[in-house]
Scaffold this motif. Structure first.
Motif, short mmCIF file in Angstrom:
data_model
loop_
_atom_site.label_atom_id
_atom_site.label_comp_id
_atom_site.label_asym_id
_atom_site.label_seq_id
_atom_site.Cartn_x
_atom_site.Cartn_y
_atom_site.Cartn_z
N LEU A 59 -26.57 -20.21 -64.54
CA LEU A 59 -26.31 -18.95 -64.67
C LEU A 59 -26.80 -18.14 -65.59
N ARG A 60 -27.27 -16.82 -65.38
CA ARG A 60 -27.55 -15.95 -66.36
C ARG A 60 -26.36 -15.36 -66.90
N ALA A 61 -26.26 -15.02 -68.05
CA ALA A 61 -25.09 -14.45 -68.76
C ALA A 61 -24.56 -13.29 -68.14
N CYS A 62 -25.66 -12.43 -67.45
CA CYS A 62 -24.72 -11.38 -66.61
C CYS A 62 -23.99 -11.92 -65.20
N GLU A 63 -24.53 -13.05 -64.87
CA GLU A 63 -23.90 -13.46 -63.59
C GLU A 63 -22.64 -14.06 -63.81
N GLN A 64 -22.55 -14.65 -64.94
CA GLN A 64 -21.18 -15.60 -65.42
C GLN A 64 -20.31 -14.35 -65.85
N ILE A 65 -20.47 -13.55 -66.47
CA ILE A 65 -19.71 -12.27 -66.92
C ILE A 65 -19.30 -11.44 -65.52
N SER A 66 -20.18 -11.62 -64.51
CA SER A 66 -19.96 -10.62 -63.44
C SER A 66 -18.70 -11.32 -62.66
N ILE A 67 -18.90 -12.53 -62.66
CA ILE A 67 -17.66 -13.50 -61.83
C ILE A 67 -16.50 -13.43 -62.65
N LEU A 68 -16.67 -13.60 -64.16
CA LEU A 68 -15.29 -13.63 -64.78
C LEU A 68 -14.62 -12.23 -64.84
N LYS A 69 -15.31 -11.43 -64.97
CA LYS A 69 -14.58 -9.85 -64.89
C LYS A 69 -14.17 -9.47 -63.46
N ALA A 70 -14.80 -9.80 -62.49
CA ALA A 70 -14.19 -9.67 -61.04
C ALA A 70 -12.87 -10.35 -61.00
N VAL A 71 -12.81 -11.88 -61.39
CA VAL A 71 -11.67 -12.48 -61.42
C VAL A 71 -10.51 -11.82 -62.25
N ASP A 72 -10.91 -11.35 -63.40
CA ASP A 72 -10.03 -10.53 -64.50
C ASP A 72 -9.48 -9.24 -63.72
N ALA A 73 -10.22 -8.75 -63.07
CA ALA A 73 -9.91 -7.52 -62.63
C ALA A 73 -9.19 -7.60 -61.11
N GLY A 74 -9.12 -8.84 -60.71
CA GLY A 74 -8.42 -9.24 -59.59
C GLY A 74 -9.10 -8.99 -58.37
N LEU A 75 -10.42 -8.63 -58.34
CA LEU A 75 -11.42 -8.20 -57.32
C LEU A 75 -11.73 -9.47 -56.32
N LEU A 76 -11.20 -10.91 -56.74
CA LEU A 76 -11.34 -11.87 -55.54
C LEU A 76 -10.04 -12.51 -55.22
N ASP A 77 -8.97 -11.80 -55.50
CA ASP A 77 -7.56 -12.21 -55.30
C ASP A 77 -7.48 -12.48 -53.78
N ALA A 78 -7.75 -11.62 -52.92
CA ALA A 78 -7.61 -11.55 -51.65
C ALA A 78 -8.69 -12.23 -50.69
N LEU A 79 -9.56 -12.94 -51.39
CA LEU A 79 -10.89 -13.59 -50.61
C LEU A 79 -10.44 -14.95 -50.42
N PRO A 80 -10.44 -15.52 -49.39
CA PRO A 80 -10.12 -17.11 -48.97
C PRO A 80 -11.48 -17.70 -49.87
N VAL A 81 -10.90 -18.94 -50.31
CA VAL A 81 -11.75 -19.66 -51.37
C VAL A 81 -13.03 -20.13 -50.56
N ALA A 82 -13.26 -20.18 -49.17
CA ALA A 82 -14.29 -20.43 -48.34
C ALA A 82 -15.38 -19.20 -48.64
N ARG A 83 -14.87 -18.17 -48.84
CA ARG A 83 -15.86 -16.92 -49.13
C ARG A 83 -16.20 -16.72 -50.62
N MET A 84 -15.69 -17.54 -51.41
CA MET A 84 -16.24 -17.38 -52.90
C MET A 84 -17.67 -17.30 -53.08
N ARG A 85 -18.23 -18.35 -52.75
CA ARG A 85 -19.88 -18.43 -53.09
C ARG A 85 -20.49 -17.24 -52.37
N ALA A 86 -20.12 -16.58 -51.22
CA ALA A 86 -20.56 -15.61 -50.78
C ALA A 86 -20.45 -14.37 -51.60
N ALA A 87 -19.13 -14.28 -52.13
CA ALA A 87 -19.14 -13.18 -52.94
C ALA A 87 -19.41 -13.34 -54.27
N GLU A 88 -19.76 -14.36 -54.82
CA GLU A 88 -20.49 -14.44 -56.18
C GLU A 88 -21.91 -14.03 -55.87
#
Length: 75
Positions: free
Chosen positions: A1-30
């Motif tokens: 993954l590019r740096a911007c892709e890695q950071i986008s995922i980490l920042k989304a996790v840190d901001a709680g943006l992925l908290d409500a998503l089911p695990v099955a939807r994580m790849r689509a969210a990414e």
């Protein structure tokens, strides 16, 4: 993954943006976030890929773009 892709995922996790998503939807969210960020914020992606930090305003733009992308996903 590019740096911007890695950071986008980490920042989304840190901001709680992925908290409500089911695990099955994580790849689509990414994919939704990275595509939106590359299309709507290419200068920010280039900046991160070059190892440069974002300003608070740029980071807010980044998170807002991620939120919009995630809102397009069906839970």
């Amino acid at each position: 993954l590019r740096a911007c892709e890695q950071i986008s995922i980490l920042k989304a996790v840190d901001a709680g943006l992925l908290d409500a998503l089911p695990v099955a939807r994580m790849r689509a969210a990414e994919q939704a976030m990275t595509t939106a960020l590359q299309e709507r914020c290419p200068a920010l992606c280039q900046r991160l890929d070059a190892g440069k930090a974002l300003t608070e305003e740029q980071m807010q733009q980044w998170l807002d773009t991620s939120r919009v992308a995630l809102n397009g996903l069906d839970g």
